[in-house]
Each structure stands twice: as structure tokens, then as C-alpha cells.
Design a protein around this motif. Structure first.
Motif, short mmCIF file in Angstrom:
data_model
loop_
_atom_site.label_atom_id
_atom_site.label_comp_id
_atom_site.label_asym_id
_atom_site.label_seq_id
_atom_site.Cartn_x
_atom_site.Cartn_y
_atom_site.Cartn_z
N SER A 37 -11.01 2.21 -0.44
CA SER A 37 -10.96 3.16 -1.54
C SER A 37 -9.53 3.32 -2.02
CB SER A 37 -11.50 4.53 -1.09
OG SER A 37 -10.65 5.10 -0.09
N GLU A 38 -9.37 3.87 -3.19
CA GLU A 38 -8.04 4.14 -3.72
C GLU A 38 -7.32 5.15 -2.83
OE1 GLU A 38 -8.80 5.41 -7.68
OE2 GLU A 38 -8.94 3.36 -8.50
N GLN A 42 -3.65 4.90 -1.38
CA GLN A 42 -2.72 5.93 -1.83
C GLN A 42 -1.94 6.55 -0.68
OE1 GLN A 42 -2.44 6.60 -5.28
NE2 GLN A 42 -0.53 7.45 -4.51
N VAL A 65 -2.45 4.68 -7.61
CA VAL A 65 -3.02 3.34 -7.70
C VAL A 65 -4.39 3.39 -8.37
CG1 VAL A 65 -4.13 3.47 -5.42
CG2 VAL A 65 -3.52 1.24 -6.40
N SER A 66 -4.68 2.36 -9.13
CA SER A 66 -5.99 2.21 -9.77
C SER A 66 -6.50 0.82 -9.44
CB SER A 66 -5.87 2.39 -11.29
OG SER A 66 -7.12 2.16 -11.92
N ILE A 67 -7.65 0.76 -8.76
CA ILE A 67 -8.25 -0.52 -8.42
C ILE A 67 -9.09 -1.00 -9.59
CG2 ILE A 67 -9.78 -1.74 -6.83
CD1 ILE A 67 -9.05 0.25 -4.68
N MET A 83 -4.90 -4.37 -8.61
CA MET A 83 -4.45 -2.97 -8.56
C MET A 83 -3.28 -2.76 -9.51
SD MET A 83 -4.65 -2.23 -4.43
CE MET A 83 -3.83 -3.77 -3.96
#
Length: 386
Positions: A37-38, A42, A65-67, A83
């Protein structure tokens, strides 16, 4: 521009510049079936991000962060994981005086000499901000290694001439995150903090070093010569911005040891497998892991961006000039470098484990028995990669 990819089976490819729109990383070779998961990534990014304390840069980056790919229903799919981390607080205007007048000891001149151009805002690609990508990728590597009971940790063991006492693994785990310096020796951490404050108040900076250790690393990782575990680990650690030396085991102290003192005897473990007595080799013999803890040290020089007035030249006018590097910069690097070193250690170990077949490269819920062998002197896990 080459040199933006690390690893062979677990490949990390990064992009982004210090004052560009965003930083980003693509991770290829992550097996399917890893819960991810993000939030998990993170946690690692928060350890590296700026603005954590008064001894780090005040640049206000949340480093969220953005996946973008490679995840379905909370699990990796086996496809590339993309990412992105947005840059939110870049201020390039402060760097305009250095477009033709390189900052001392930075990459300003060398980048311009090589490419004939460069992104001068914040140092562009040469900025240590790029390591945010490494930590994001390293967070994934740590999650995979955890499924194999492999752990990595690091802490700041020296700032200037203030050196920490040797610490146990338990102390490393328990105390590293308890202070701003990230030193697992609490008393020495306070001395380090006071020294950092002295340099910061004087408009200067100071160097230091980071001790790292990995537990649970299987024997037999690495292959002679240029693919030895120590050679690859050295490449990883010397890629860290500001790194000026890397050592493992006794490191530079080995030059003071006679062979009869450095050589280690042998004993049998509980499974009847021979293992060295002691670990002055840092878990590596002949470039291949022994199954003992891998440990070593990385030295980071003092940050080169300092408020003190310094001399440079303007390559357009040919004139000497004085400059003052203003902006938001770290007075010392090791405290924020700890998660970076851990990330590169994790990435190196994981890549070797995939190459040696110790982890199913396709899916983590595969049958582990298909990738394990009983000990034999000539088995692949004991002679290196095939």
C-alpha cells in the motif's frame, strides 16, 4: 543520459530533478502476491523527507507517494510498479546566480562540461532529492525481504570526530529512531547534535558516517569477480550522494591485522553446516555471503551548500567572483541518509536472492520448497549464481 537504473532482476529506474514537477520510479521484477500500500511506502519516505528537525533542510516537501501501476486490490500483480512523488516547494530563483558560476564541489561544472547544459535549479538531477525514489523502491524491497525473514537496519555512528560506541542489533532496532540524529547510542547522539549545532551556527557543515547491518541474509549470494556481493554492494553504497568511502567487515582496519589474526576458524551450526567463528569479514568471504550478518559503513562528506562566502569563477566572463549559497540545505547528511543506505542495502540483497532462486521471481505464494536445497559444498546456493 545513462546510469538511471539499478539492479538486474529487481530493476529500479528513476526520473526527476530537484526543482522539476515530480520525482518518480519504476520497479520492475517485483513478484506478484506482495501485499502493498502507499501507506507502507510512505512510512519509509517520512524518515527521509526534509523538514524533520532543525538539523535538516527546511524545504517543505510532504513527499507523498502515489502508486500509478502494478497494484490490484492491495497486492502486486507482477507488472512494473510506477510511483510518483510531487515536488511542492521548489524555489529555483535562488539558483540563478550559479547558472554560469558553479558552486564549489557540486556537480554544476562537471554536468555542464559533460552535457553542455544542465538543469541548474536546485542542482537538477545531481541533487540528493533524487534519493526519494530509491527509498520508495527500497520500501518494496524491504517488504519482500520480510517474507524471507531478512532485515536491514542502519544508524549514524559518527559525526565529525564524535564516534558512537558499538551497538547491538537490538539497540540498533530500538534506539535509532528515538533521536533526530538517528544514532542508536543515545548519549553520543546528544554530543553529535551539539556538534552539528556548532557548525550550523557558524554557517558551515560537517560530515559523518552510517553503519549498516543485515540479518537473515542466506549464504551463497554473489559470484566472482565483478558480480561479487561486495562489489555490487559497493556500487550501491558509493552511488549515495556525498559518499566518499565504503567498507565492510573490518574495512580499513584490516590493514592493521596479520593474516593469523584476521583468518577465522570454523565450527558446525545446529544443522551441521560449517560456519566461520567470528565475523570480521562482514558476512562476505570470497565475494560471496557466508550466512552471517552483513555489516559495514558508508562515509558521507560535509554538505557542499553552505552559507559561508566562497570563491568561484564565471565561465562566461572569465572573472573570479565570490558567492554565497543561500537557500534551504542540510548542515549534515547522515541523519537523513540512514533510510537511503537501508534502501540500497535491501535492493542489493533482494536482487541477489532473486538471481539465486531463493525467492520465486513470479509469485510470492509459490511453493518455497522448489527454491530450497539441502546444504552441499557444490550446490548453487553455496557456490554463487549459475
Amino acid at each position: 543520459m545513462n546510469g538511471n537504473r539499478f539492479g538486474r532482476l529487481f530493476q529500479v529506474t528513476t526520473f526527476g530533478e530537484s526543482h522539476g514537477e515530480a520525482m518518480g520510479v519504476t520497479v520492475s521484477g517485483c513478484p506478484a502476491g506482495l501485499e502493498l500500500s502507499e501507506e507502507r511506502i510512505q512510512r519509509e519516505l517520512d524518515r527521509r523527507k526534509p523538514g524533520q528537525s532543525m538539523i535538516t533542510t527546511s524545504r517543505g516537501e510532504p513527499d507523498e507517494v502515489s502508486i500509478k501501476s502494478g497494484i490490484q486490490d492491495g497486492y502486486t500483480t507482477g507488472t512494473p510498479i510506477g510511483m510518483v512523488i510531487q515536488n511542492k516547494d521548489a524555489r529555483s530563483g535562488k539558483y540563478e546566480p550559479f547558472v554560469t558560476a558553479p558552486r564549489p564541489s557540486h556537480g554544476d561544472f562537471t554536468y555542464s562540461a559533460k552535457f553542455g547544459t544542465r538543469n541548474w535549479g536546485g542542482g537538477g538531477r545531481s541533487s540528493a532529492r533524487e534519493t526519494v525514489n530509491w527509498v520508495a523502491a527500497g520500501a518494496i524491497a524491504k517488504e519482500i525481504l520480510a517474507t524471507e525473514d531478512v532485515e536491514v537496519k542502519a544508524h549514524v555512528n559518527q559525526i565529525g570526530d564524535v564516534e558512537a560506541s558499538d551497538v547491538t542489533w537490538e539497540e540498533l532496532v530500538e534506539h535509532t529512531e528515538e533521536n533526530e540524529v538517528r544514532c542508536a547510542d543515545p548519549e553520543t547522539a546528544q554530543e553529535m547534535r551539539e556538534l552539528i549545532d556548532e557548525y550550523q551556527e557558524a554557517g558551515d557543515s560537517i560530515g559523518g558516517s552510517i553503519y549498516f547491518e543485515a540479518r537473515g541474509v542466506p549464504r551463497g549470494l554473489g559470484a566472482p569477480r565483478f558480480d561479487s556481493f561486495s562489489a555490487r554492494l559497493g556500487q550501491a553504497m558509493m552511488s549515495v550522494p556525498a559518499s566518499s568511502s565504503f567498507e565492510f567487515g573490518l574495512g580499513r582496519d584490516a590493514r592493521e591485522y596479520a593474516g593469523s589474526n584476521r583468518n577465522e576458524d570454523w565450527q558446525f551450526d545446529d544443522d551441521g553446516v560449517p560456519e566461520p567463528v567470528g565475523n570480521d569479514h562482514g558476512g562476505i568471504q570470497g565475494g560471496i555471503t557466508t550466512g552471517q550478518p552483513v555489516y559495514g559503513e558508508v562515509t558521507l562528506h560535509a554538505p557542499t551548500s553552505i552559507p559561508k562566502t566562497q570563491a568561484t569563477v564565471d565561465w562566461e566572463t572569465g572573472e573570479e567572483k565570490e558567492i554565497q549559497v543561500v537557500g534551504r540545505h542540510d548542515p549534515v547528511l547522515p541523519p537523513r541518509g540512514v533510510p537511503v543506505v537501508e534502501a540500497m542495502l535491501a535492493l542489493t540483497i533482494l536482487d541477489f536472492m532473486l538471481l539465486a532462486g531463493r525467492i520465486n521471481p513470479d509469485r510470492l505464494d509459490g511453493k518455497p520448497g522448489e527454491y530450497e536445497t539441502e546444504y552441499h559444498p557444490r550446490s548453487p546456493e553455496n557456490v554463487g549464481e549459475e
